[in-house]
Design an enzyme around this catalytic site. Structure first.
Site, PDB file in Angstrom:
ATOM      1  N   GLY A  73      14.966   8.361  -8.170  1.00  0.00           N
ATOM      2  CA  GLY A  73      13.905   8.810  -7.380  1.00  0.00           C
ATOM      3  C   GLY A  73      13.771   8.200  -6.090  1.00  0.00           C
ATOM      4  O   GLY A  73      13.695   8.483  -4.810  1.00  0.00           O
ATOM      5  N   GLN A 182       6.914  11.605 -10.492  1.00  0.00           N
ATOM      6  CA  GLN A 182       5.782  11.235 -11.897  1.00  0.00           C
ATOM      7  C   GLN A 182       5.395  12.703 -12.417  1.00  0.00           C
ATOM      8  O   GLN A 182       4.999  12.699 -13.451  1.00  0.00           O
ATOM      9  CB  GLN A 182       4.600  10.435 -11.545  1.00  0.00           C
ATOM     10  CG  GLN A 182       4.738   9.318 -11.080  1.00  0.00           C
ATOM     11  CD  GLN A 182       5.181   8.162 -12.310  1.00  0.00           C
ATOM     12  OE1 GLN A 182       5.000   8.758 -13.354  1.00  0.00           O
ATOM     13  NE2 GLN A 182       5.860   7.057 -11.926  1.00  0.00           N
ATOM     14  N   SER A 202      13.442  11.590 -10.905  1.00  0.00           N
ATOM     15  CA  SER A 202      14.149  10.669 -11.413  1.00  0.00           C
ATOM     16  C   SER A 202      14.120  10.682 -12.995  1.00  0.00           C
ATOM     17  O   SER A 202      13.054  11.241 -13.614  1.00  0.00           O
ATOM     18  CB  SER A 202      13.356   9.255 -11.080  1.00  0.00           C
ATOM     19  OG  SER A 202      14.018   8.173 -11.877  1.00  0.00           O
ATOM     20  N   CYS A 327      -1.398 -10.307  -9.507  1.00  0.00           N
ATOM     21  CA  CYS A 327      -0.549 -11.380 -10.259  1.00  0.00           C
ATOM     22  C   CYS A 327       0.825 -10.580 -10.880  1.00  0.00           C
ATOM     23  O   CYS A 327       1.503 -11.352 -11.451  1.00  0.00           O
ATOM     24  CB  CYS A 327      -1.515 -12.024 -11.296  1.00  0.00           C
ATOM     25  SG  CYS A 327      -2.248 -13.216 -10.535  1.00  0.00           S
TER      26      CYS A 327
END
Lengths: 404, 145
Positions: A73, A182, A202, A327
């Site tokens: 993709g 997606q 993809s 994080c």
């Protein structure tokens, strides 16, 4: 409930389907030739390539010669956007319209183009994760050469009004590209009906192999090359074709399309059951529109519970998820997608993304509904920020004591 | 290799000294919600010794593990020794942290200093101001790119 492994990170990647694996195996064992070779083994490989291109085109609603195979993709996004930009530049058009919450394969390509003299308008998305076709229309200028808007968002799963945006672009005579990584294989996508000029997809997002994808480029639009070399893909993408990958991708797409409606119906029910259940956790909130979202996408924030800690404790329970928390990335900034919704930093840091696929079961949902509230509680029990919410030192940002 | 060492995962999964000390002698809080890490340390001090220490941390796995390890390293120790605790020592005790998570160990060091300073201030104890530099701004932490 007995401990189990629940893979619910299908927006990151999916498990390969048996049908895709079976389509690939002969390409390693028997049809291993180079499609550019004139001998029988090479020509067998060529036949696979021709056949796959036809079948992919049939599923996407285009002609075989409008399909170009890529490494995935990201490459497809790069090539589509660069091609449209080059075409525009030749006509002195150096303006591109996109949205603030595109995938980085799009955003970073646009950043590079900016350095090369292009001007980019990134539309703000509404707090439900959607934009409108009229907003696109308003952003288009006489020097706009490309509109690129993702079909469905990778983090919050919101589905944009692609058909309407495509119609606006047709009216205005601007090339329209959509990153449908997606969406393809998860919701109906048809380039003709959707008024799309260029599209990226993809394979590994719909149970195909990693390292292979495709782009659709409407006939008459000249594609420029990213990778120079041999004359593969009609001179637009050099390198010996990944025949096994292409065969796996084609089989996976066909399988996904054959079961599209039943999968959508089943996953939507599972998604909504998860959302309803998780909303019972106090001070939680759904990110992105509740209805106009991918059937398998749940993205929620839980006040005071940092995302990476949620992922790690969920993982200890056998549940595989992701988060838009800073994080989980190398930077200290939370996800640009969640920030584009106007969420405060502390809510964006506390998000959890659950992405279901047809490989998930109702038992997986039961298991997550039993374990995840405990995971959130566990993280909150360690959290100083949660203490501050509870003591009233700082006001709650996500409404309701017990939503839903 | 996994992102975190076994030590980090142990301290994250079973954090030591989690909690609040209601009548704490010193409290230190560093970090902020914008950056996604807040560490709060509570100290109970008697005769210059850290009798008890508790923490609450909003943050990622390494932030929680750093808090847990740091509190374990200073419990029962004299204040002078606690002040010598460096972020490097915390990270080493955890068998290392990924480069972009080192700031979590910095927060642990700073939170402990802030709590000791709070104790000194509350009790009118003289101290060397140079020992208590202002906590780092998050912007100073290493980011990619």
């Amino acid at each position: 409930m007995e401990k189990r492994t629940v893979y619910a990170d299908n927006a990151a990647t999916t498990a390969m389907s048996m049908r895709a694996i079976e389509a690939m195996t002969p390409c390693f064992m028997k049809i291993y030739g180079n499609p550019s070779s004139l001998h029988s083994i090479g020509q067998e490989a060529k036949e696979v390539l021709v056949d796959c291109r036809e079948r992919m085109a049939a599923r996407l609603g285009c002609k075989p010669e409008e399909i170009y195979f890529t490494s995935g993709g990201s490459e497809a996004d790069n090539q589509c956007i660069r091609s449209a930009a080059l075409l525009g530049a030749r006509k002195g058009k150096r303006h591109i319209v996109s949205t603030a919450f595109e995938h980085h394969a799009v955003l970073h390509t646009l950043d590079k183009l900016k350095k090369e003299g292009f001007e980019v308008t990134l539309l703000d998305v509404h707090n439900n994760g959607l934009i409108t076709a009229e907003e696109v229309r308003a952003a288009i200028r006489p020097d706009t050469c490309l509109v690129t808007v993702m079909y469905a968002n990778n983090e919050i799963g919101t589905i944009q009004p692609i058909r309407e945006i495509g119609r606006v672009c047709r009216e205005m005579g601007v090339i329209f590209h959509t990153d449908a990584v997606q969406a393809v294989g998860h919701i109906p996508v048809n380039v003709a009906e959707d008024n799309v000029d260029m599209l990226s997809l993809s394979a590994h997002k719909f149970h195909g192999p990693k390292g292979v994808g495709a782009l659709y480029c409407k006939k008459g639009l000249p594609l420029s090359t990213l990778i120079e070399g041999g004359a593969q893909e009609r001179g637009k993408r050099a390198g010996t074709e990944n025949i096994a990958g292409i065969a796996g991708m084609t089989a996976a797409l066909e399988e996904a399309c054959e079961h599209l409606e039943e999968n959508m119906e089943r996953l939507t029910k599972m998604r909504d059951r998860l959302i309803e259940g998780l909303k019972k956790i106090p001070y939680s909130g759904l990110n992105g529109d509740a209805k106009r979202r991918l059937p398998g996408n749940v993205n929620m924030s839980f006040e005071g519970a940092e995302g990476e800690s949620l992922i790690l404790y969920a993982s200890a329970e056998g549940i595989c998820l992701s988060s838009g928390s800073a994080c989980t990335t190398a930077s200290l900034q939370p996800s640009h997608v969640l920030m584009s919704l106007g969420l405060p930093h502390e809510v964006a840091h506390c998000s959890l993304r659950i992405t279901l696929a047809d490989t998930n079961s109702e038992e997986d949902v039961d298991y997550m509904l039993e374990k995840l509230p405990k995971v959130v509680e566990r993280v909150r029990n360690i959290s100083s920020l949660w203490d501050d919410y509870v003591s009233g030192k700082i006001p709650h940002v996500l409404g309701g004591k017990t939503q839903g | 290799m996994a992102l975190y060492s076994e030590k980090v995962m142990d301290h994250f999964t079973n954090p030591r000294n989690v909690g609040v000390i209601e009548d704490a002698d010193g409290v230190g809080e560093v970090g902020n919600a914008v950056c996604g890490d807040i560490m709060k340390i509570y100290l109970k001090i008697k005769d210059g010794i850290i009798e008890d220490v508790k923490f609450k941390t909003f943050g990622c796995g390494s932030a929680i593990a750093s808090s847990s390890m740091a509190t374990e390293m200073i419990k029962g120790k004299p204040l002078s020794q606690a002040l010598e605790l460096t972020n490097k020592a915390v990270a080493e005790a955890l068998d290392g942290l990924p480069a972009h998570k080192m700031h979590c160990s910095v927060l642990a060091e700073e939170a402990i200093r802030a709590a000791i300073k709070d104790y000194y201030d509350k009790n009118g104890i003289e101290y060397d101001k140079s020992q208590f530099p202002e906590p780092h701004d998050e912007e100073e932490h290493p980011t990619e790119e």
